[in-house]
Scaffold this motif. Structure first.
Motif, PDB file in Angstrom:
ATOM      1  N   GLU A   3       0.812  -1.161  -0.091  1.00  0.00           N
ATOM      2  CA  GLU A   3       0.103  -0.003   0.023  1.00  0.00           C
ATOM      3  C   GLU A   3       0.808   1.114  -0.122  1.00  0.00           C
ATOM      4  OE1 GLU A   3      -2.340  -0.643   3.412  1.00  0.00           O
ATOM      5  OE2 GLU A   3      -3.635  -1.762   2.339  1.00  0.00           O
ATOM      6  N   GLN A   4       2.020   1.199   0.828  1.00  0.00           N
ATOM      7  CA  GLN A   4       3.056   2.254   0.610  1.00  0.00           C
ATOM      8  C   GLN A   4       3.552   2.461  -0.439  1.00  0.00           C
ATOM      9  OE1 GLN A   4       5.695   1.541   3.768  1.00  0.00           O
ATOM     10  NE2 GLN A   4       4.201   1.569   5.374  1.00  0.00           N
ATOM     11  N   HIS A   5       3.830   1.619  -1.337  1.00  0.00           N
ATOM     12  CA  HIS A   5       4.445   1.685  -2.769  1.00  0.00           C
ATOM     13  C   HIS A   5       3.193   2.313  -3.689  1.00  0.00           C
ATOM     14  CE1 HIS A   5       8.425   0.077  -2.214  1.00  0.00           C
ATOM     15  NE2 HIS A   5       7.951  -0.799  -1.738  1.00  0.00           N
ATOM     16  N   ARG A   6       2.187   1.751  -3.390  1.00  0.00           N
ATOM     17  CA  ARG A   6       1.166   2.287  -4.197  1.00  0.00           C
ATOM     18  C   ARG A   6       0.987   3.931  -4.212  1.00  0.00           C
ATOM     19  NH1 ARG A   6      -3.708  -2.364  -3.906  1.00  0.00           N
ATOM     20  NH2 ARG A   6      -2.390  -3.926  -4.755  1.00  0.00           N
ATOM     21  N   LEU A   7       1.051   4.329  -2.949  1.00  0.00           N
ATOM     22  CA  LEU A   7       0.835   5.500  -2.658  1.00  0.00           C
ATOM     23  C   LEU A   7       1.780   6.329  -3.289  1.00  0.00           C
ATOM     24  CD1 LEU A   7      -0.710   8.250  -1.264  1.00  0.00           C
ATOM     25  CD2 LEU A   7       0.735   7.518   0.925  1.00  0.00           C
ATOM     26  N   VAL A   8       3.031   6.170  -3.141  1.00  0.00           N
ATOM     27  CA  VAL A   8       4.357   6.465  -4.018  1.00  0.00           C
ATOM     28  C   VAL A   8       3.938   6.728  -5.556  1.00  0.00           C
ATOM     29  CG1 VAL A   8       6.674   6.440  -4.487  1.00  0.00           C
ATOM     30  CG2 VAL A   8       5.734   5.895  -2.024  1.00  0.00           C
ATOM     31  N   GLU A   9       3.647   5.432  -6.041  1.00  0.00           N
ATOM     32  CA  GLU A   9       3.306   5.528  -7.406  1.00  0.00           C
ATOM     33  C   GLU A   9       2.165   6.613  -7.934  1.00  0.00           C
ATOM     34  OE1 GLU A   9       4.635   0.820  -7.749  1.00  0.00           O
ATOM     35  OE2 GLU A   9       2.511   1.555  -7.823  1.00  0.00           O
ATOM     36  N   LEU A  10       1.098   6.752  -7.387  1.00  0.00           N
ATOM     37  CA  LEU A  10       0.125   7.547  -7.382  1.00  0.00           C
ATOM     38  C   LEU A  10       0.714   8.929  -7.151  1.00  0.00           C
ATOM     39  CD1 LEU A  10      -2.942   8.019  -8.110  1.00  0.00           C
ATOM     40  CD2 LEU A  10      -3.343   8.036  -5.571  1.00  0.00           C
ATOM     41  N   LEU A  11       1.124   9.389  -6.256  1.00  0.00           N
ATOM     42  CA  LEU A  11       1.744  10.791  -5.807  1.00  0.00           C
ATOM     43  C   LEU A  11       2.989  10.923  -7.030  1.00  0.00           C
ATOM     44  CD1 LEU A  11       2.336  10.895  -2.115  1.00  0.00           C
ATOM     45  CD2 LEU A  11       0.816  11.941  -3.309  1.00  0.00           C
ATOM     46  N   SER A  12       3.520  10.037  -7.440  1.00  0.00           N
ATOM     47  CA  SER A  12       4.618  10.235  -8.646  1.00  0.00           C
ATOM     48  C   SER A  12       3.765  10.492  -9.847  1.00  0.00           C
ATOM     49  CB  SER A  12       5.433   9.243  -8.847  1.00  0.00           C
ATOM     50  OG  SER A  12       6.304   9.040  -7.648  1.00  0.00           O
ATOM     51  N   ALA A  13       2.680   9.921 -10.030  1.00  0.00           N
ATOM     52  CA  ALA A  13       1.864  10.121 -11.432  1.00  0.00           C
ATOM     53  C   ALA A  13       1.204  11.443 -11.484  1.00  0.00           C
ATOM     54  CB  ALA A  13       0.935   8.921 -11.514  1.00  0.00           C
ATOM     55  N   ARG A  14       0.739  11.728 -10.047  1.00  0.00           N
ATOM     56  CA  ARG A  14       0.024  13.259  -9.974  1.00  0.00           C
ATOM     57  C   ARG A  14       0.861  14.277 -10.048  1.00  0.00           C
ATOM     58  NH1 ARG A  14      -4.687  13.007  -5.599  1.00  0.00           N
ATOM     59  NH2 ARG A  14      -5.257  11.338  -7.191  1.00  0.00           N
ATOM     60  N   LEU A  15       2.183  14.208  -9.332  1.00  0.00           N
ATOM     61  CA  LEU A  15       2.829  15.415  -9.090  1.00  0.00           C
ATOM     62  C   LEU A  15       4.000  15.469  -9.922  1.00  0.00           C
ATOM     63  CD1 LEU A  15       2.915  15.444  -5.072  1.00  0.00           C
ATOM     64  CD2 LEU A  15       1.273  16.762  -6.727  1.00  0.00           C
ATOM     65  N   GLY A  16       4.317  14.202 -10.548  1.00  0.00           N
ATOM     66  CA  GLY A  16       5.413  14.092 -11.347  1.00  0.00           C
ATOM     67  C   GLY A  16       6.715  13.507 -10.603  1.00  0.00           C
ATOM     68  N   SER A  17       7.528  12.701 -11.158  1.00  0.00           N
ATOM     69  CA  SER A  17       8.503  11.607 -10.726  1.00  0.00           C
ATOM     70  C   SER A  17       9.483  12.826 -10.076  1.00  0.00           C
ATOM     71  CB  SER A  17       9.129  10.853 -11.755  1.00  0.00           C
ATOM     72  OG  SER A  17       9.546  11.466 -12.608  1.00  0.00           O
ATOM     73  N   ASP A  18       9.933  13.908 -10.667  1.00  0.00           N
ATOM     74  CA  ASP A  18      10.784  14.917 -10.200  1.00  0.00           C
ATOM     75  C   ASP A  18      10.353  15.337  -8.877  1.00  0.00           C
ATOM     76  OD1 ASP A  18      12.395  14.086 -12.378  1.00  0.00           O
ATOM     77  OD2 ASP A  18      11.838  15.562 -13.385  1.00  0.00           O
ATOM     78  N   ASN A  19       9.246  15.499  -8.446  1.00  0.00           N
ATOM     79  CA  ASN A  19       8.822  16.054  -7.233  1.00  0.00           C
ATOM     80  C   ASN A  19       8.468  15.133  -5.936  1.00  0.00           C
ATOM     81  OD1 ASN A  19       8.717  18.765  -8.688  1.00  0.00           O
ATOM     82  ND2 ASN A  19       6.804  17.980  -9.539  1.00  0.00           N
ATOM     83  N   VAL A  20       8.574  13.916  -6.343  1.00  0.00           N
ATOM     84  CA  VAL A  20       8.528  12.941  -5.158  1.00  0.00           C
ATOM     85  C   VAL A  20      10.037  12.159  -5.061  1.00  0.00           C
ATOM     86  CG1 VAL A  20       7.337  10.759  -4.176  1.00  0.00           C
ATOM     87  CG2 VAL A  20       6.194  12.503  -5.755  1.00  0.00           C
ATOM     88  N   LEU A  21      10.819  12.422  -4.182  1.00  0.00           N
ATOM     89  CA  LEU A  21      12.078  12.139  -3.847  1.00  0.00           C
ATOM     90  C   LEU A  21      11.986  11.186  -2.496  1.00  0.00           C
ATOM     91  CD1 LEU A  21      13.641  15.585  -4.664  1.00  0.00           C
ATOM     92  CD2 LEU A  21      13.091  13.796  -6.306  1.00  0.00           C
ATOM     93  N   GLN A  22      13.205  10.589  -2.986  1.00  0.00           N
ATOM     94  CA  GLN A  22      13.726   9.742  -1.656  1.00  0.00           C
ATOM     95  C   GLN A  22      15.257   9.614  -1.369  1.00  0.00           C
ATOM     96  OE1 GLN A  22      12.812   5.634  -2.422  1.00  0.00           O
ATOM     97  NE2 GLN A  22      14.009   5.486  -4.106  1.00  0.00           N
ATOM     98  N   ALA A  23      15.803   9.517  -0.140  1.00  0.00           N
ATOM     99  CA  ALA A  23      17.366   9.608   0.225  1.00  0.00           C
ATOM    100  C   ALA A  23      17.529   8.299  -0.629  1.00  0.00           C
ATOM    101  CB  ALA A  23      17.292   9.490   1.408  1.00  0.00           C
ATOM    102  N   ALA A  24      18.858   8.554  -1.285  1.00  0.00           N
ATOM    103  CA  ALA A  24      19.884   7.357  -1.701  1.00  0.00           C
ATOM    104  C   ALA A  24      21.001   7.615  -1.544  1.00  0.00           C
ATOM    105  CB  ALA A  24      19.214   7.328  -3.384  1.00  0.00           C
ATOM    106  N   ALA A  25      21.569   6.670  -0.797  1.00  0.00           N
ATOM    107  CA  ALA A  25      23.010   6.670  -0.558  1.00  0.00           C
ATOM    108  C   ALA A  25      23.821   6.226  -1.749  1.00  0.00           C
ATOM    109  CB  ALA A  25      23.223   5.899   0.750  1.00  0.00           C
ATOM    110  N   GLN A  26      24.916   6.810  -2.104  1.00  0.00           N
ATOM    111  CA  GLN A  26      25.879   6.384  -2.946  1.00  0.00           C
ATOM    112  C   GLN A  26      26.954   5.952  -2.608  1.00  0.00           C
ATOM    113  OE1 GLN A  26      24.567   6.586  -6.131  1.00  0.00           O
ATOM    114  NE2 GLN A  26      22.500   7.358  -5.336  1.00  0.00           N
TER     115      GLN A  26
END
Length: 514
Positions: free
Chosen positions: A353-376
């Motif tokens: 359900e959490q992944h579905r929420l992230v996908e829905l927000l990314s589709a509505r707001l744009g993938s560049d506006n829904v970010l997550q921390a990613a260690a390099q």
């Protein structure tokens, strides 16, 4: 004898033609008619002259065998979400073996309701027949269609025998050559033919008639060639007219999503990325198709979730030209992994359900506006801490893995030691510090509390840094993460040649401890 319930579905006119005066003709004869046209007096077998006289404004369509077969195949693919054993029969019928699916979908009545919803989402109406034998289910569906009913049930062999006995013998394909003789001796139903001596019927009509009767009544085994699907999914719809609004595109795209989910279930796959191509004009004024990619954070095969994401993406799309056709591709798939249910559900919803929420927000707001921390995998703090889109594409993942392969690796103990010495807040840009009495100064003199941690990295991408990091403490007992730049010999030589004194700061504030 077959004990698994069978489900036969007979396709009829598309739903969008029900409320219109639509007539389908073949060789100048009516082969299908909408309810509105039927109410005007038009019936199957009528000539086109009579149609134009009764309903001059009727929409007359020519039966296309290829498109009809393609539509029936699409319906069969979509219905594979209920059973892997699906095949096509005569008279535009689809057969499903749903015996092993009854418990999964909550019983036969719930399953029939879902099947009807699937057919409606594809734009078709259907007549259902359900019985313990495949031929019996097909006969019940044919009889229900001829009488205008939506379904025919016979869940027990006793009730199946009683219902089949009352059906006309004309429904059996193998009896068409012998109808005149059978009617002449008074055998107009299946029950009446069964009362005749089998040896005499076999001598006069052959084995085919008896075999169909035995199959319908569940007295012999039935063999069918179940459909086998292609390993790659591709669906296409040619629109009847040019579409200029995305709302209308969604209606047709949902039917392809329904087919996709049936294909995924049959192949035991889940989708991670789908591609929808909107085709425009061809010929001299050809316009390249408009691609629409939907990337998911977690693989899924749920129809409602895919339709919701597609709706959000289409709502943001601006059409540059009318659309005349749609194509849907399964770009990326992976093996289906069904999550197991937890005895005590987690607070805040499940991971899916959490992944579905992230996908829905990314589709509505744009993938560049829904970010997550990613260690390099990098020693440089400003590079090691990055914010990336919550839904990564495959190209981005490959680029990151390729870049990480050129970077030096850390041991586990070294990594844990560095993490403990890292601050909670890292500044987006390091702040230069003054030197007062040979000590770094920030809102007061700073006292070094740790030995130097030397970082020399970035030579592989041309962004070399040479720093010594320290943990410093102020008079208010606040701890900061500061570093001192190490001037190389080349930098000092340039300063001497220019005859200028280097006053550039060498101490910088880079982070604050909590």
């Amino acid at each position: 004898m077959l004990h698994l319930p069978q489900l036969a579905i007979e396709s009829r006119l598309p739903n969008w033609l029900k409320d219109e005066g639509v007539v389908v003709q073949e060789k100048k004869r009516v082969v299908a008619v909408s309810p509105f046209a039927q109410a005007a007096g038009i019936h199957i077998g009528m000539r086109l002259g009579g149609v134009q006289m009764l309903l001059p404004e009727a929409l007359i369509l020519t039966n296309d065998a290829e498109k009809e077969a393609a539509s029936l195949h699409a319906a069969a693919v979509a219905l594979m979400r209920f059973s892997p054993q699906v095949c096509l029969l005569e008279h535009a019928s689809v057969l499903l073996n749903v015996g092993a699916s009854l418990r999964l979908f909550g019983g036969i009545r719930q399953l029939l309701r879902l099947v009807m919803q699937t057919m409606a989402s594809l734009g078709f109406s259907a007549t259902l027949g359900c019985a313990n034998s495949a031929k019996g289910a097909w006969l019940l569906a044919q009889a229900a269609a001829n009488t205008g009913r939506r379904r025919g049930f016979a869940l027990q062999l006793s009730s199946l025998t009683r219902r089949l006995d009352a059906l006309p013998i004309a429904l059996l394909p193998s009896a068409q050559l012998w109808l005149e003789w059978l009617h002449g001796i008074g055998c107009k139903t299946l029950g009446a033919v069964r009362q005749l001596p089998r040896a005499g019927v076999q001598r006069r009509c052959g084995k085919a008639l008896l075999y169909e009767l035995d199959s319908a009544y569940g007295q012999t085994h039935e063999l069918y060639n179940w459909m086998q699907l292609s390993p790659q999914f591709k669906a296409r719809i040619d629109l009847l007219d040019r579409i200029e609004h995305t709302e209308a595109i969604l209606y047709f795209a949902q039917s392809m999503i329904t087919q996709l989910c049936g294909w995924l279930t049959h192949q035991h796959l889940a989708i991670t990325q789908i591609q929808l191509h909107l085709e425009h004009e061809r010929g001299r004024q050809a316009i390249p198709p408009t691609p629409l990619d939907i990337t998911l954070a977690q693989a899924t095969w749920r129809e409602e979730h895919l339709c919701r994401l597609l709706k959000e993406r289409l709502a943001q799309l601006q059409l540059d030209a009318p659309v005349i056709a749609l194509q849907l591709f399964a770009a990326q798939t992976q093996a289906m992994q069904v999550p197991s249910g937890d005895l005590f559900p987690e607070m805040g919803g499940s991971t899916e359900e959490q992944h579905r929420l992230v996908e829905l927000l990314s589709a509505r707001l744009g993938s560049d506006n829904v970010l997550q921390a990613a260690a390099q995998n990098d020693y440089r703090p400003e590079v090691a801490n990055q914010w990336t889109p919550a839904i990564q594409t495959s190209k981005t993942s490959q680029a990151n893995s390729k870049q990480a392969s050129f970077q030096p690796k850390k041991s586990v103990n070294e990594h844990q030691k560095h993490v403990q010495n890292r601050p909670s807040w890292l500044l987006p840009k390091a702040i230069p510090l003054e030197l007062r009495q040979h000590r770094p100064y920030y809102r007061g003199a700073l006292k070094l509390m740790s030995p130097a941690e030397r970082i020399e990295a970035g030579w592989w991408d041309g962004q070399l840094v040479t720093r010594d990091y320290f943990i410093a403490e102020s008079a208010e007992h606040l701890r900061y993460w500061i570093y001192r730049e190490r001037r190389g010999a080349s930098h000092q030589a340039q300063a001497l040649e220019s005859g200028t004194q280097d006053h550039a700061p060498i101490w910088f504030l880079h982070g604050v401890f909590g």
